[in-house]
Write a protein that holds these residues in place. Sequence first.
Motif, PDB file in Angstrom:
ATOM      1  N   THR A  91      -6.658  -7.138  -1.538  1.00 18.68           N
ATOM      2  CA  THR A  91      -5.549  -6.176  -1.523  1.00 18.68           C
ATOM      3  C   THR A  91      -4.583  -6.571  -0.419  1.00 18.68           C
ATOM      4  OG1 THR A  91      -6.991  -4.399  -2.298  1.00 18.68           O
ATOM      5  CG2 THR A  91      -4.945  -3.737  -1.229  1.00 18.68           C
ATOM      6  N   LYS A 135      -1.437  -4.923  -5.052  1.00 21.33           N
ATOM      7  CA  LYS A 135      -2.468  -5.738  -5.694  1.00 21.33           C
ATOM      8  C   LYS A 135      -2.117  -7.215  -5.706  1.00 21.33           C
ATOM      9  CE  LYS A 135      -4.145  -1.986  -8.453  1.00 21.33           C
ATOM     10  NZ  LYS A 135      -4.387  -1.385  -9.710  1.00 21.33           N
ATOM     11  N   THR A 136      -0.813  -7.544  -5.718  1.00 20.29           N
ATOM     12  CA  THR A 136      -0.377  -8.943  -5.769  1.00 20.29           C
ATOM     13  C   THR A 136       0.808  -9.161  -4.839  1.00 20.29           C
ATOM     14  OG1 THR A 136       1.250  -8.600  -7.527  1.00 20.29           O
ATOM     15  CG2 THR A 136      -1.025  -9.088  -8.223  1.00 20.29           C
ATOM     16  N   GLU A 147       4.018  -8.041  -6.674  1.00 19.91           N
ATOM     17  CA  GLU A 147       4.251  -6.598  -6.556  1.00 19.91           C
ATOM     18  C   GLU A 147       4.829  -6.248  -5.185  1.00 19.91           C
ATOM     19  OE1 GLU A 147       0.946  -3.421  -6.010  1.00 19.91           O
ATOM     20  OE2 GLU A 147       1.129  -3.708  -8.178  1.00 19.91           O
ATOM     21  N   ASN A 159      -4.026 -10.022   3.587  1.00 19.26           N
ATOM     22  CA  ASN A 159      -4.840  -9.886   2.383  1.00 19.26           C
ATOM     23  C   ASN A 159      -6.234  -9.489   2.845  1.00 19.26           C
ATOM     24  OD1 ASN A 159      -6.593 -10.328   0.189  1.00 19.26           O
ATOM     25  ND2 ASN A 159      -5.137 -11.743  -0.711  1.00 19.26           N
ATOM     26  N   GLU A 185       0.265  -0.567   0.167  1.00 12.24           N
ATOM     27  CA  GLU A 185      -0.849  -1.346  -0.370  1.00 12.24           C
ATOM     28  C   GLU A 185      -0.444  -1.901  -1.730  1.00 12.24           C
ATOM     29  OE1 GLU A 185      -5.158   0.008  -1.915  1.00 12.24           O
ATOM     30  OE2 GLU A 185      -4.692   0.592   0.145  1.00 12.24           O
TER      31      GLU A 185
END
Length: 79
Positions: free
Chosen positions: A41, A57-58, A61, A37, A55
Amino acid sequence: MIQLSPDQYERLFNIYKNKHWQTTKDDERYEHIYFANVDGTYLTLDVQDEVYIEEFKTTLEMGEFYGKQVHEQATIFDY
């Protein structure tokens, strides 16, 4: 999936960058996915015959993309 600190991720990123994103089955990291992290990101290194960078976001995901559940954990390097 193996969590790394941002510094560890950067070191591993540079190793594969210098190898032109290529590896072999002899690599101890072969078929592993590493993530960190960095500034909110999630960055991954997927080590296969070529090294892929993704890459997210969570963690949700990221887990959906790889079809694996992601568990974040603190490591001794985070302290």
